[in-house]
Enzyme design. Structure first.
Site, PDB file in Angstrom:
ATOM      1  N   SER A  51      60.343 -99.965 -29.736  1.00  0.00           N
ATOM      2  CA  SER A  51      60.599-100.848 -30.873  1.00  0.00           C
ATOM      3  C   SER A  51      59.801-102.148 -30.807  1.00  0.00           C
ATOM      4  O   SER A  51      59.898-102.983 -31.706  1.00  0.00           O
ATOM      5  CB  SER A  51      62.097-101.180 -30.956  1.00  0.00           C
ATOM      6  N   ASP A  53      56.269-104.788 -30.147  1.00  0.00           N
ATOM      7  CA  ASP A  53      54.959-104.995 -30.774  1.00  0.00           C
ATOM      8  C   ASP A  53      53.868-104.135 -30.150  1.00  0.00           C
ATOM      9  O   ASP A  53      53.032-103.567 -30.860  1.00  0.00           O
ATOM     10  CB  ASP A  53      54.561-106.473 -30.673  1.00  0.00           C
ATOM     11  N   LEU A  54      53.821-104.063 -28.821  1.00  0.00           N
ATOM     12  CA  LEU A  54      52.762-103.308 -28.163  1.00  0.00           C
ATOM     13  C   LEU A  54      52.803-101.845 -28.579  1.00  0.00           C
ATOM     14  O   LEU A  54      51.768-101.234 -28.863  1.00  0.00           O
ATOM     15  CB  LEU A  54      52.887-103.428 -26.643  1.00  0.00           C
ATOM     16  N   LYS A 224      37.031 -99.065 -22.767  1.00  0.00           N
ATOM     17  CA  LYS A 224      36.048 -99.418 -23.790  1.00  0.00           C
ATOM     18  C   LYS A 224      34.770 -98.587 -23.622  1.00  0.00           C
ATOM     19  O   LYS A 224      34.313 -98.328 -22.504  1.00  0.00           O
ATOM     20  CB  LYS A 224      35.733-100.913 -23.726  1.00  0.00           C
ATOM     21  N   HIS A 282      40.429-107.945 -16.746  1.00  0.00           N
ATOM     22  CA  HIS A 282      39.359-107.377 -17.570  1.00  0.00           C
ATOM     23  C   HIS A 282      37.971-107.691 -17.031  1.00  0.00           C
ATOM     24  O   HIS A 282      37.136-106.804 -16.832  1.00  0.00           O
ATOM     25  CB  HIS A 282      39.447-107.905 -19.007  1.00  0.00           C
ATOM     26  N   LYS A 374      39.589-119.170 -25.339  1.00  0.00           N
ATOM     27  CA  LYS A 374      40.167-119.019 -26.673  1.00  0.00           C
ATOM     28  C   LYS A 374      39.704-120.173 -27.561  1.00  0.00           C
ATOM     29  O   LYS A 374      39.298-121.219 -27.057  1.00  0.00           O
ATOM     30  CB  LYS A 374      41.697-118.989 -26.581  1.00  0.00           C
ATOM     31  N   ARG A 384      25.547-110.038 -19.422  1.00  0.00           N
ATOM     32  CA  ARG A 384      24.156-110.491 -19.581  1.00  0.00           C
ATOM     33  C   ARG A 384      23.537-110.624 -18.189  1.00  0.00           C
ATOM     34  O   ARG A 384      23.950-111.462 -17.386  1.00  0.00           O
ATOM     35  CB  ARG A 384      24.123-111.827 -20.321  1.00  0.00           C
ATOM     36  N   GLN A 411      31.838-106.040 -27.559  1.00  0.00           N
ATOM     37  CA  GLN A 411      32.439-106.280 -28.874  1.00  0.00           C
ATOM     38  C   GLN A 411      31.935-107.619 -29.398  1.00  0.00           C
ATOM     39  O   GLN A 411      31.592-108.495 -28.604  1.00  0.00           O
ATOM     40  CB  GLN A 411      33.973-106.286 -28.782  1.00  0.00           C
ATOM     41  N   TYR A 417      20.759-104.092 -25.345  1.00  0.00           N
ATOM     42  CA  TYR A 417      19.381-104.479 -25.660  1.00  0.00           C
ATOM     43  C   TYR A 417      18.755-105.204 -24.470  1.00  0.00           C
ATOM     44  O   TYR A 417      19.432-105.787 -23.647  1.00  0.00           O
ATOM     45  CB  TYR A 417      19.284-105.320 -26.935  1.00  0.00           C
TER      46      TYR A 417
END
Length: 533
Positions: A51, A53-54, A224, A282, A374, A384, A411, A417
């Site tokens: 029930s 949010d996740l 990802k 992450h 944020k 990079r 993302q 590249y």
């Protein structure tokens, strides 16, 4: 033959037995293949916290994607469990708005597989009702192997009691005629603790109930597309191998930027901060994929062994190599402390730039600049890799401001590249920076790149732990950041203000320049335009 007598195993014999076991285990890895589901499997997916949010924003949409594209078994049932009192239909009505991208017939067929059981987390009554549902379902196909996937879409504070309830009441599969092919697996969400000690405490609680091969610690960045492509790109292309070391790499920058603030979720965020929320999990996983050695096979533990090895080579960062920030009001947007859910005077960082070093032969002296924040100027996640300047640069201009870079953008708009120095068209010999560009949406226009969750849930159903975090890997990651986190919590690290929608604190740019990153001053990205055929 004389009756064998029990003898005390000597220390040497014990060591030999352990060695043989390790050798056997290693040889078993050599024949490993990506698991596939048996043709007849009675699969039940239990979403604990159904029930919340996740579950409605991530877990159920991911399951719907797998169902829509034919990746789930024909005999599948998804059972939600939570404390909220809901009927099956009420759950379906609650989920329907979050499945908008699914064709109506597929969406309704998926929702028909979803049911619901309500019950508390800390007493046996609800778990017993759930167990009855599972047993009844599996008894209808007694000859089939059964699979039970428990997905904990819940805060980690309730993991111990929830896992105990599942273990004691819902983890025994008795109906299958092939018990060796039946299985129980548990998927748990981050955060896995707040520091090394709390992480180990949580791991100990879960480890007492489920062995490591049944635990799937999910970090959605491992699912990802570009994270997984990083692994393939590194180890499938010969020309990259000689470049991938301190000999040619000047620095590595791993960046995560969000263009929005806490947006009323400050209460949750303030408990963890940007390092715990993004960097320790992450971004350190991305670093591991950049820095690891080639595994001997694609067996999940061969891959995770190499990730652990490189993480253990990283020492905690010195405070001189850390810049923290907190966003302030600007351009009509509230600052972090203006969020009513944030405690007054909070010193929780919303931005961090941290320089790490891998102390091994391949990477000694190469700065890995990990940056996350944020309320910045754009939304972006990328890796990079900047190479050293060309020695004896014979062309006009400064060689240090013309460096090759390999960029992997996770993302938005997935891409890979390479920045190359080429001749500018014309009569003069003027070097300029251009790019060899693989833009995924241009190259693969008809391919749907799903969110990370469908891939990870499918891996858990298949029993492939390659993209999940192992306990020793988690321990190594926490060991890197725990001293810094304790210093931050004690107020020993300055927090620099930065305006909403800016690039972050200016001190972070100074840190990046100090450790050797160089901006390609003559590079100007040109957006792609469609050229008529």
């Amino acid at each position: 033959m004389a009756t064998a007598t029990r003898v005390k195993v000597t220390e040497d014999e014990s060591m030999l037995t352990s060695l043989v076991r390790r050798i056997t285990s290693s040889s078993e890895r050599d024949g490993w293949q990506e698991p596939v589901l048996p043709g007849q499997l009675t699969l039940t997916i239990v979403v604990a916290g159904a029930s919340g949010d996740l579950a409605k924003k991530k877990t159920y949409p991911a399951l719907c994607f797998l169902y829509q594209h034919g990746f789930l078994c024909s005999n599948v049932r998804i059972v939600g469990y939570a404390r909220t009192d809901l009927s099956d239909q009420a759950l379906r009505d609650k989920l329907r708005p979050f499945l908008k991208n699914t064709p109506e017939d597929k969406r309704e067929a998926f929702l028909a597989t979803c049911s619901y059981v309500s019950g508390p987390y800390d007493t046996p009554h609800g778990w017993q009702r759930l167990a009855a549902v599972l047993d009844k379902r599996e008894s209808a196909t007694p000859k089939n192997p059964a699979g039970r996937l428990f997905y904990l879409a819940l805060p980690p504070s309730v993991y111990p009691q929830v896992c105990r309830g599942l273990k004691e009441h819902c983890s025994s599969i008795a109906t299958s005629s092939e018990p060796g092919r039946s299985w129980v697996r548990v998927v748990v969400e981050k955060p896995f603790g707040k520091d090394l000690q709390s992480s180990e405490d949580l791991a100990e609680h879960l480890g007492e109930l489920y062995p490591e091969e049944q635990l799937y610690r999910i970090d959605h960045y491992l699912g990802k597309e570009m994270t997984q492509n990083m692994f393939v790109m590194r180890f499938a292309n010969t020309f990259l191998s000689p470049l991938w070391s301190r000999t040619h790499v000047a620095n590595v920058q791993i960046t995560f930027k969000e263009d929005f603030g806490t947006q009323g979720r400050g209460g949750y965020f303030d408990e963890f901060g940007i390092i715990r929320d993004v960097i320790q999990n992450h971004l350190i996983q991305l670093l591991a994929f950049v820095g690891m050695e080639k595994p001997v096979s694609l067996h999940p533990d061969d891959i995770r062994d190499q990730k652990v090895q490189v993480l253990r080579c990283i020492k905690p960062p010195s405070l001189d190599n850390v810049v923290l920030g907190q966003y302030t009001a600007a351009d009509g947007e509230d600052g972090y402390l203006d969020d009513p859910t944030v405690p007054q005077g909070s010193r929780t960082p919303t931005f961090a730039s941290i320089v790490l070093y891998i102390d091994n032969d391949r990477w000694a002296g190469v700065p890995f600049i990990i940056k996350a924040g944020k309320a910045l100027d754009e939304r972006k996640a990328e890796i990079r890799i900047q190479l050293h300047e060309t020695p004896h640069f014979i062309f006009a201009g400064e060689s240090s401001s013309s460096r090759n870079e390999l960029v992997v953008r996770l993302q938005p708009d997935e891409a890979i590249y390479m920045k190359f120095i080429v001749k500018k068209p014309g009569l003069d010999t003027e070097p300029v920076i251009s790019e060899l560009d693989l833009d995924y949406h241009s190259r693969y226009p008809d391919v749907i790149i799903p969110d990370a969750y469908p891939k990870l849930i499918l891996d858990a159903i298949r029993g492939d732990q390659q993209h999940f975090v192992r306990r020793d890997e988690l321990r190594a990651a926490w060991a890197i950041f725990t001293p810094l986190l304790h210093a931050v919590d004690a107020g020993e690290v300055p927090i620099h203000p930065y305006p909403y929608s800016s690039r972050g604190p200016e001190e972070a740019d100074a840190l990046r320049s100090r450790v050797g990153w160089v901006k390609n001053s003559k590079y100007d990205w040109k957006a792609k335009v469609d050229v008529p055929a």
